[in-house]
Design an enzyme around this catalytic site. Structure first.
Site, PDB file in Angstrom:
ATOM      1  N   SER A   1      44.593 -68.871 -42.948  1.00 64.19           N
ATOM      2  CA  SER A   1      43.322 -69.527 -42.779  1.00 64.19           C
ATOM      3  C   SER A   1      42.299 -68.921 -43.128  1.00 64.19           C
ATOM      4  CB  SER A   1      43.339 -70.199 -41.457  1.00 64.19           C
ATOM      5  OG  SER A   1      42.855 -69.065 -40.411  1.00 64.19           O
ATOM      6  N   LYS A   2      41.181 -69.861 -42.945  1.00 55.84           N
ATOM      7  CA  LYS A   2      39.971 -69.094 -43.506  1.00 55.84           C
ATOM      8  C   LYS A   2      39.614 -67.708 -42.922  1.00 55.84           C
ATOM      9  CE  LYS A   2      36.430 -71.886 -45.590  1.00 55.84           C
ATOM     10  NZ  LYS A   2      36.450 -71.382 -46.821  1.00 55.84           N
TER      11      LYS A   2
END
Ligand code: GLU
Length: 485
Positions: free
Chosen positions: A253-254
């Site tokens: 994820s980010k």
């Protein structure tokens, strides 16, 4: 037609991420290493979530990475269209075939009917399976319901016993029990095929020989194999590539560093570094060096792909990128940076020749292209701040002002301003004062750049020129004198 034909089939419901780029690259390398064809197909039937801007984003990212396609958008081939949203007539033909030969049936169950079935299963603590109610409808009952204007879905008939075996080129042979698969929906009430049916029809009609995709699709493969059988199609070979996880073994994820390719590009990563890194990810081989495209293609084999998940490590990517930065030609870096507004302003201010020299001096210190901006700053801006820790270390010594004044005199009286002469002069000056050269070099560096770590001081002085060195030393002397007050 090429014997090997592979495809990358992204859904344009988001940007191209590390995972998608990895799948695309492995397909591309497989195609190129077999003199085969690489096909790009956009799976855009989810009208609510698909967006044209994502299509352009995906195509741009692939182009930037140098993953070129032989057939696909902007490159029509014999088996198009390459957007699923334009292929309804192709699907309709095969849907009709499945209905006609009894491999599929209309399902008139409403959402409420199905929810009720699910609730009952839940109450009875059983796994939910569709009851198969509509499978029992007689042809005249079906006609009657259709004539009422109802919009049914279509389900595939799955054998209630037996197994379906997926022979995966990476993971070996895996068995799935048919009874667990259910008569799944293959056509939605709006007449569009669901993912599994569309993908089978497309892969078949596009003559795909090998389906290389992420492991998350492995559970779809027995369903697809049963559809191949029902349609009387020969199935392609399958290879499911391990997922790419974050170092904490969670889904990427980010939080784990930028994963959309577009963002990595904006952050100044180079396509060769990214491609080289992705090629190593999940495959065995020396991961300390970046291979050329040619080497990657020649060395690519599905046999070298690991069955365990690969870990995405942004630090490793950054390390490879910085290594590559130091090897790139100045021209290439200048081309990459040409569109940046800061660079345009600098080039306007001091010209291209000066910028090229700056690039030559700093590129080996830059981790990414964007780093060049902060590293180059003092070559253009005379009014920089001095690093705090530098002030403490190099400006607060009692004889700093004296040293800087002597350096100023040296600069003013230097009749040549080449790096070698400057170095020789500084060393001679240090010796005449009984000091180590470093005692002069550190305050000089801080005075001329504001920093404690830079490329070679004398090269910087040569590039800045006599007048700017004068001004900067005078400014530093003024600053040091004020420190004493
Ligand atoms: N559109 C699917 C995806 O983006 C492709 C799956 C496949 O390769 O079969 O995950």
């Amino acid at each position: 037609m090429s014997a090997v034909r592979v495809r990358f089939a992204p859904s344009p419901t988001g940007e191209l991420h590390i995972g998608g780029a990895h799948t695309a690259l492995f397909n591309w390398l497989f195609a190129r290493s077999h003199s085969g064809a690489f096909i790009l197909r956009l799976e855009d039937t989810d009208k609510a979530r698909s967006q044209q801007s994502y299509v352009s984003g995906i195509l741009d990212s692939l182009r930037w990475l140098g993953i070129d396609w032989d057939e696909g958008p902007d490159k029509e081939g014999p088996f198009g269209p390459y957007y699923q949203s334009e292929r309804l007539p192709v699907y309709q033909k095969y849907i009709q075939q499945l209905l006609d030969n009894g491999h599929a049936y209309y399902c008139f169950c409403s959402e409420e009917d199905l929810s009720r079935e699910k609730e009952t299963a839940l109450k009875e603590k059983k796994d939910y399976h569709y009851s198969g109610r509509c499978k029992k409808l007689k042809p005249d009952e079906v006609d009657a319901l259709l004539s009422q204007g109802l919009q049914p879905t279509v389900r595939i008939k799955i054998p209630s016993s037996g197994i379906t075996i997926v022979n995966d080129l990476i993971r070996g042979s895996i068995s799935f029990e048919n009874r667990l698969l259910d008569d799944f929906i293959i056509v939605k009430a709006d007449g569009w095929p669901t993912y599994n049916l569309a993908v089978v029809i497309d892969d078949y009609t596009m003559h795909i020989s090998h389906v290389i995709r992420a492991e998350e699709h492995l559970s779809n493969t027995p369903k697809q194999l049963l559809l191949y059988q029902a349609l009387g199609f020969e199935a392609p070979q399958f290879a499911h590539v391990s997922m790419i996880l974050a170092p904490d073994r969670k889904k990427l994820s980010k939080r784990h560093g930028a994963t959309p390719i577009k963002e990595l590009r904006e952050q100044g990563y180079l396509p060769e570094a990214l491609i080289g890194y992705l090629a190593q990810l999940g495959s065995s081989g020396n991961d300390e060096i970046l291979l050329t495209r040619e080497q990657m293609i020649n060395g690519f084999s599905l046999d070298n792909i690991s069955r365990s998940p690969a870990m995405y490590d942004i630090d490793k990517l950054t390390w490879l990128n910085s290594h590559l930065m130091s090897q790139l030609s100045n021209e290439r870096i200048m081309t990459e940076m040409a569109a940046h507004p800061q660079v345009s302003a600098w080039v306007k201010q001091s010209g291209n020749v000066y910028w090229e020299k700056v690039v030559g001096l700093i590129k080996s210190r830059a981790k990414t292209l964007l780093d060049l901006l902060s590293l180059a700053d003092y070559f253009y801006d005379d009014c920089f701040d001095y690093e705090e820790k530098g002030i403490e270390k190099h400006f607060k010594a009692p004889d700093t002002a004296q040293i800087l004044n002597e350096l100023l005199l040296m600069v003013k009286t230097s009749d040549s301003f080449s790096a070698e002469i400057l170095e020789a002069n500084l060393r001679a000056l240090a010796e005449s004062q009984g000091r180590k050269a470093a005692q002069l070099i550190h305050p000089a560096r801080l005075a001329l750049t504001g920093k404690t770590a830079t490329p070679g001081l004398f090269e910087i002085m040569e590039l800045l020129g006599q007048e700017r060195c004068n001004l900067r030393l005078e400014r530093a002397i003024h600053f040091v004198n004020k420190l004493k007050i």
